[in-house]
Write a protein that holds these residues in place. Structure first.
Motif, PDB file in Angstrom:
ATOM      1  N   ALA A 220       0.835  -1.202   0.000  1.00  0.00           N
ATOM      2  CA  ALA A 220       0.000   0.000   0.000  1.00  0.00           C
ATOM      3  C   ALA A 220       0.875   1.260   0.000  1.00  0.00           C
ATOM      4  O   ALA A 220       1.745   1.430   0.856  1.00  0.00           O
ATOM      5  N   ASN A 222       1.180   4.312   1.122  1.00  0.00           N
ATOM      6  CA  ASN A 222       0.654   5.287   2.089  1.00  0.00           C
ATOM      7  C   ASN A 222       1.698   5.683   3.131  1.00  0.00           C
ATOM      8  O   ASN A 222       1.362   6.146   4.211  1.00  0.00           O
ATOM      9  N   TRP A 223       2.965   5.496   2.789  1.00  0.00           N
ATOM     10  CA  TRP A 223       4.050   5.772   3.733  1.00  0.00           C
ATOM     11  C   TRP A 223       4.759   7.072   3.350  1.00  0.00           C
ATOM     12  O   TRP A 223       5.340   7.190   2.279  1.00  0.00           O
ATOM     13  N   ASP A 224       4.694   8.076   4.217  1.00  0.00           N
ATOM     14  CA  ASP A 224       5.307   9.367   3.916  1.00  0.00           C
ATOM     15  C   ASP A 224       5.677  10.094   5.205  1.00  0.00           C
ATOM     16  O   ASP A 224       5.152  11.172   5.503  1.00  0.00           O
ATOM     17  N   PRO A 231       3.605   9.659  -1.208  1.00  0.00           N
ATOM     18  CA  PRO A 231       3.667   8.437  -0.397  1.00  0.00           C
ATOM     19  C   PRO A 231       4.086   7.212  -1.199  1.00  0.00           C
ATOM     20  O   PRO A 231       3.796   7.105  -2.387  1.00  0.00           O
ATOM     21  N   LYS A 284       3.641   4.233  12.002  1.00  0.00           N
ATOM     22  CA  LYS A 284       2.520   5.031  11.517  1.00  0.00           C
ATOM     23  C   LYS A 284       1.239   4.583  12.202  1.00  0.00           C
ATOM     24  O   LYS A 284       1.002   3.389  12.400  1.00  0.00           O
ATOM     25  N   GLY A 286      -2.805   4.026  12.417  1.00  0.00           N
ATOM     26  CA  GLY A 286      -3.948   3.769  11.551  1.00  0.00           C
ATOM     27  C   GLY A 286      -5.161   3.436  12.388  1.00  0.00           C
ATOM     28  O   GLY A 286      -5.165   3.623  13.605  1.00  0.00           O
TER      29      GLY A 286
END
Length: 297
Positions: A220, A222-224, A231, A284, A286
């Motif tokens: 996915a 969505n890593w930033d 991301p 992160k 979630g």
């Protein structure tokens, strides 16, 4: 002392009306205490059978609504309500609510190993407010079920689906009106659990990546953590390097908020060669809590 038992859960579920799930159980209060370890997150920082009535028409058989047993002195009645029938959720929260009333803080902390010890101590203090909230219909958003209490001193109770699926759910409790969220204490506990797994001493035998994932999902984008606006999938770098760790210093765990949903956690570890090193975890937040996306030396 044995817990007084309510009408069987099957009977209770058969008596559900209007989408309201109701489970009741008599509870006993505990009185032990927990001694913390300074400098860590461990500081104080006879079943009833439902009667049936048969009318003159053989096909018309109705089950009477089961009545929970009257609590004995010093016991409380617990009701777990839901906006739609969900026996798994009702059972998982009922089991925990019984323990909330009957177990010592130390034993409850051991059973609620998915939560940071500090949160178990602070979130579960107002038992009456928690039980009152659980009696109001809980709303399921797919990731968690939320119960909203009302009135003075009310609380919000949130149970994660991943915990409900195990059959025993230790919920998070917030002051009514507060936005449920995960914090740095949760991030440090995520790292603690992961390192405990690495050294072969998980907080609980059930704490496995397959059922309780702590690593961010691969794939996915969505890593930033640096806020670049572009991301990418969580790199999951450095995780393999943890395989040579023999132990870690729990008191060394420290955390820093990077930005938005990202937290950095540092831990002092000892390798199999006896060398002391520092590992930095980037996590992160979630809907299900924190996940580990990268580890650096």
């Amino acid at each position: 002392m044995k817990f007084p038992r309510p009408a069987s859960r099957a009977q209770l579920r058969n008596a559900l009306a209007g989408g309201l799930a109701l489970i009741a159980a008599g509870l006993v209060a505990g009185c032990d205490s927990r001694v913390g370890i300074e400098g860590t997150d461990y500081t104080t920082d006879t079943p009833h059978t439902a009667a049936t009535t048969t009318t003159s028409t053989p096909a018309a058989t109705a089950a009477a609504v089961p009545v929970a047993p009257k609590p004995k002195p010093g016991e409380l009645l617990v009701t777990v309500s839901l906006t739609k029938p969900d026996s798994a959720a009702a059972d998982a929260l009922t089991a925990w609510a019984m323990d909330l009333q009957s177990l010592s803080p130390a034993r409850l902390q051991a059973k609620c190993w998915t939560l940071a010890p500090q949160h178990v101590q602070s979130m579960y203090t107002d038992k009456k407010a928690i039980l009152t909230a659980l009696a109001r219909p809980g709303v399921d958003d797919g990731a968690a079920i939320t119960w909203q209490g009302t009135g003075h001193g009310a609380v919000t109770v949130v149970a994660q689906r991943t915990d409900i699926d195990t059959g025993y759910a230790c919920p998070r409790v917030y002051t009514a009106g507060a936005t449920p969220a995960f914090d740095e204490t949760d991030a440090r506990h995520t790292v603690r659990r992961y390192l405990d797994r690495v050294i072969g001493k998980p907080l609980d035998p059930a704490d496995k990546e397959t059922t309780h994932p702590l690593r961010c999902a691969a794939g996915a984008a969505n890593w930033d953590p640096d806020g670049t606006g572009a991301p990418v999938p969580a790199p999951l770098t450095g995780l393999k390097a943890l395989e040579n760790i023999r132990s870690f210093d729990d008191q060394s765990l420290s955390s820093t908020t990077l930005r938005a949903s990202y937290v950095s956690v540092e831990a002092t570890v000892a390798t199999t060669d006896g060398v002391e090193q520092t590992r930095t975890f980037t996590l992160k937040s979630g809907k299900q809590g924190y996940c580990i996306g990268a580890v650096t030396s």
